[in-house]
Design an enzyme around this catalytic site. Structure first.
Site: not given
Length: 321
Positions: A157-159, A267, A285, A287
């Site tokens: 996808g985009r990432i 988490e 977390h 990013a």
């Protein structure tokens, strides 16, 4: 309070200013995640709710909000914290914040790739320990990225594409897997493979898919067993995609050379065994934690609120899978 905008956690400064321009009274939480009791009390009667990945939006939440609720705006791309089907069954729209954090997440993913393969975090801890040292040809030797090293990107996808572009700039060979493409396809210079072939060929496997029933424990013991000896696993998506117990076993046995994790299954709890393994880079977390990126995420969530209050569709709606 009825007919208010509920914001579960304090947003960026510019977003908080915009929130007060939307024409509704605003009820705001604090920087820390609200307790469940506080969450349910503050959302009662809300017209729209802006939440983050730490807030669970389920039938109980929707019951507490009541019939006025029109939108749940998630300040995240992932939406595994929201029962989207239940919200839509009740006529409540759900939105997320895709697109605005692609580059920040890809940058951080590549930072983790470098950190674990070149043993940056290990070396930093070593120097800080005060242990005497002198340079040597076998000291903290890691993996060269250029020169044919293969990065397998799961989720184009985009990432995933943004990560692939960064890898290509390092002269890496980039392989991809995504169910919307066929093996043999070329996508932005990425050679698409089946998932088993990607796992078998890649020196580094980086995960960029949402957490859905079909992707939970996608990287499990069997998937890891099919990977190259000495490979690496990178996860900047969601913790449940990687089976942490299987990962720990593979790191301890030497099957995998290392891993870098920005997200965890329980988490914010982190498995204590992960903390004991030197070859793992652990991140809380972060990013998407560029200042401009976080601002864009918060503003996009409020753009979705604005549209719904004006009886229009959300800018970035989420549909039930």
């Amino acid at each position: 309070m009825t007919n208010h905008l509920y914001i579960a956690r304090t947003l960026s400064d510019d977003a908080m200013g915009r929130a007060h321009e939307l024409g509704l009274p605003v009820v705001v939480g604090v920087d820390e995640p609200p307790t469940r009791e506080r969450l349910l009390a503050d959302v009662a009667g809300a017209t729209a709710a802006v939440v983050t990945l730490t807030e669970r939006v389920d039938a109980e939440f929707l019951d507490a909000a009541g019939p006025n609720l029109r939108l749940v705006a998630n300040v995240a791309v992932g939406f595994d914290n929201i029962d989207v089907a239940e919200a839509q069954r009740r006529g409540v729209a759900v939105s997320n914040t895709p697109g605005v954090l692609d580059d920040a997440t890809a940058d951080h993913t590549f930072a983790m790739i470098l950190a674990v393969t070149r043993r940056v975090a290990e070396a930093d801890r070593f120097v800080r320990s005060g242990t005497p040292w002198v340079w040597g040809p076998r000291m903290f030797v890691g993996l060269d990225l250029s020169g044919g090293t293969k990065l397998g990107v799961i989720g184009i996808g985009r990432i995933g594409r943004a990560v692939a572009r960064r890898a290509q700039a390092f002269s890496m060979t980039v392989l991809g897997y995504d169910p919307q493409y066929e093996p043999g396809d070329r996508v932005d210079g990425v050679r698409m493979l089946s998932l088993p072939d990607l796992l078998a060929e890649s020196d580094i496997v980086s995960v960029h898919v949402p957490l859905l029933p079909a992707t939970r424990h996608l990287i499990d013991a069997a998937a890891i067993a099919s990977m190259k000896d000495g490979a690496y696993v990178i996860n900047a998506a969601r913790g449940g995609i990687v089976d942490e117990k299987a990962l720990i076993a593979a790191l301890r046995s030497g099957k995998l050379a290392g891993a870098a994790l920005d997200t965890f299954e329980g988490e914010p709890h982190v498995d204590p065994e992960l903390l004991e393994i030197e070859s793992v880079v652990l991140q809380p977390h972060i990013a998407s934690a560029g200042s401009a990126t976080r601002s864009r995420m918060c503003l996009l969530a409020l753009d979705n609120v604005r549209e719904v209050l004006a009886d229009r569709e959300p800018v970035t709606p989420v549909l039930a899978h």
